[in-house]
Design a protein around this motif. Structure first.
Motif, mmCIF file in Angstrom:
data_model
loop_
_atom_site.group_PDB
_atom_site.id
_atom_site.type_symbol
_atom_site.label_atom_id
_atom_site.label_comp_id
_atom_site.label_asym_id
_atom_site.label_seq_id
_atom_site.Cartn_x
_atom_site.Cartn_y
_atom_site.Cartn_z
ATOM 1 N N ASP A 75 -12.674 51.986 -20.150
ATOM 2 C CA ASP A 75 -12.878 53.317 -19.559
ATOM 3 C C ASP A 75 -11.575 53.905 -19.019
ATOM 4 O OD1 ASP A 75 -15.514 53.057 -20.240
ATOM 5 O OD2 ASP A 75 -16.205 52.553 -18.205
ATOM 6 N N VAL A 76 -10.754 53.081 -18.400
ATOM 7 C CA VAL A 76 -9.475 53.591 -17.879
ATOM 8 C C VAL A 76 -8.575 54.018 -19.044
ATOM 9 C CG1 VAL A 76 -7.390 53.054 -16.559
ATOM 10 C CG2 VAL A 76 -9.596 52.137 -15.806
ATOM 11 N N ARG A 80 -7.204 57.807 -19.813
ATOM 12 C CA ARG A 80 -5.768 58.068 -19.832
ATOM 13 C C ARG A 80 -5.207 58.171 -21.250
ATOM 14 N NH1 ARG A 80 -3.072 54.454 -15.079
ATOM 15 N NH2 ARG A 80 -1.360 55.872 -15.548
ATOM 16 N N ALA A 185 -3.477 50.197 -16.057
ATOM 17 C CA ALA A 185 -4.889 50.280 -16.440
ATOM 18 C C ALA A 185 -5.632 49.002 -16.065
ATOM 19 C CB ALA A 185 -5.016 50.564 -17.936
ATOM 20 N N GLU A 188 -6.195 49.157 -12.352
ATOM 21 C CA GLU A 188 -7.270 50.114 -12.032
ATOM 22 C C GLU A 188 -8.641 49.577 -12.397
ATOM 23 O OE1 GLU A 188 -7.442 54.428 -13.141
ATOM 24 O OE2 GLU A 188 -5.312 54.126 -13.534
ATOM 25 N N ALA A 189 -8.679 48.745 -13.436
ATOM 26 C CA ALA A 189 -9.962 48.191 -13.901
ATOM 27 C C ALA A 189 -10.480 47.083 -12.982
ATOM 28 C CB ALA A 189 -9.810 47.665 -15.327
#
Ligand code: NAP
Ligand code: MG
Length: 462
Positions: A75-76, A80, A185, A188-189
């Protein structure tokens, strides 16, 4: 371009011990666009320690939770995707549309496939009176090239994390910004600290220290045969597992019954995409003698259409290497029908889309990986001759067969010594195992076969 001045270690960006830096250059205009650390042995050691410390908890994390982190990573990356495409274009030079459609989109699909596989994979099975456990191999060293900078990272890191392994990544020196974006990423995940670590740096320094580190259990490498051979030797001496993806010299076999125009046009597009910097590119086109002249005319016209469309090569050394091969082709007697060794532009490391006719199987340009927008067209007499030519290199990574009917193409494909064959222009499948026969490599990437590379088995008898 935005860049981190540290390495991603144990869940945070930290200053590198090494003071050295890598200057990142835009291959389209030769300007320096960013600077990143060139990590050294001390940085690699810190990263391997972090990965080792994080291993027990990550290996014990239920597969469903690992799958959830991979779904978050997908999803990240998807959120992006524009930034990914712009970053790849800036440091690799590929046209933005190609960066969007391939360099950003394919890794998202691969991350998605491993989010799904991690959730469904049978990490335990019954074999008679035994329970077989599929356990993570341990700490993975991932060493990646620049040609598909994010894809090659995701094709290693996603299955490693799905399996419960922890990772230290050493990306190519030419494309470290994409690797930094990937590390952001992962962060962030919500992947736990130490599970993934990034050390940017040079191959003979950081790459070598990583491959040699006693705390690494598996080295997964994609790149040149010369470096792959070294890595295999180092890993062999230490009895480490190794996975190698080393490029190819794939054949595009056009059987007499094929739709010639389609086979030639798709074949030329395949070689020119990413400026020919694709390990699985069909750089040898094999055409029956009765249709040879027609194929050459079609290929020359198709290649000319790419003149303003292809990006530069990644760096000056690759550009010089490719021009050297074009000059060698001319010197060995091949007939240039498109392109040539001259630089088509004043700035940037461009090479013109180049097509050679009258290439014979023993010529250097028919045997060695060029890694540029250069197609060789070879003539065959009959099917047996075509097969001999197709299989007549040290490589065996990919290939294509075209015929009027699929069964005819499939019958030929069964006899090819190669890891992947596209039948009449078959589509890319992110779940299909990818990897080489012969000197194209050891092991497979993508899908369940790619996941299996990061697992080892333990049998419990009852
Ligand atoms: P390469 O040197 O093999 O690069 C691949 C990766 O290995 C990079 O991260 C590289 O770091 C690292 N490396 C280099 N020397 C190392 C060492 N002694 N120990 C550990 N890691 C090391 O490939 P290249 O120089 O970029 O490209 C040269 C040729 O390789 C191309 O022309 C092409 O024929 C082939 N190639 C194949 C693929 C493929 O997909 N199979 C991809 C790229 C290139 P650095 O970035 O610092 O070199
Ligand atoms: Mg290199």
């Amino acid at each position: 371009m935005k860049a981190h001045d540290g390495i991603y270690l144990d869940g945070a960006w930290r200053p590198a011990a090494s003071r050295d830096v890598i200057e990142v250059v835009d291959p389209a205009d030769e300007r320096v666009i960013a600077q990143v650390p060139a990590g050294g042995a001390e940085d690699v050691d810190a990263a391997v320690r972090a990965a080792r410390a994080a291993l027990p908890a990550w290996a014990a994390t239920p597969p469903a939770e690992r799958a959830a982190r991979l779904a978050a990573l997908r999803d990240v990356l998807a959120a992006r995707k524009d930034e990914i495409a712009e970053t790849v274009t800036a440091e690799l030079g590929s046209p933005l549309a190609f960066s969007q459609a391939v360099h950003a989109a394919v890794p998202i699909a691969v991350a998605a496939s491993y989010a799904d596989l991690a959730a469904r994979h049978p990490f335990e099975e019954q074999v008679g009176n035994s329970t077989v456990l599929h356990e993570p191999v341990g700490v993975v060293a991932a060493i990646t090239p620049w040609n598909y900078p994010l894809h090659q990272i995701v094709a290693k890191v996603a299955p490693a994390l799905a399996a419960g392994c922890t990772v230290v990544l050493k990306p190519a020196e030419d494309t470290p910004l994409t690797a930094q974006l990937f590390a952001e990423a992962v962060h962030e995940a919500g992947v736990p600290a130490g599970v993934f670590n990034l050390v940017t740096g040079l191959g003979p320094v950081a790459g070598q220290a990583l491959a040699e580190h006693p705390g690494v259990d598996l080295v997964s490498f994609t790149g040149s045969t010369a470096v792959g051979r070294r890595i295999a030797a180092v890993a062999g001496a230490a009895i480490k597992k190794v996975a190698l993806e080393l490029g190819g010299k794939s054949a595009n076999v056009i059987l007499p019954s094929a739709d010639l125009a389609r086979a030639v046009n798709v074949g030329v597009a395949n070689v020119m995409s990413n400026s020919g910097q694709t390990c699985s590119a069909w750089t040898r086109m094999l055409v029956h003698r009765d249709r040879y002249d027609e194929a050459v005319t079609l290929a020359a016209a198709a290649a000319a259409k790419y003149a303003d469309r292809i990006g530069p090569l990644v760096n000056a050394a690759q550009r010089d290497r490719v021009r050297g091969y074009i000059e060698k082709g001319v010197a060995e007697g091949a007939r240039l029908v498109a392109g040539g060794p001259e630089s088509p532009r004043e700035r940037g490391w461009f090479v013109a889309p180049t097509v050679f006719a009258d290439v014979t199987p023993d010529m250097t340009i028919a045997q060695e990986e060029i890694f540029g927008p250069v197609l060789s067209i070879l003539r065959y007499e009959d099917e047996e001759d075509a097969l001999r030519i197709a299989n007549g290199t040290v490589y065996g990574l990919a290939g294509a067969v075209w015929a009027g009917e699929e069964p005819e193409a499939v019958a030929f494909a069964r006899r090819m010594d190669t890891g992947q064959v596209d039948i009449n222009g078959g589509r890319f499948n992110p779940l299909a195992p990818f990897g080489g026969y012969k000197q194209s490599g050891v092991g497979r990437e993508l899908g369940a076969h790619g996941l299996a590379e990061y697992l080892q088995t333990k049998s419990l008898q009852f």
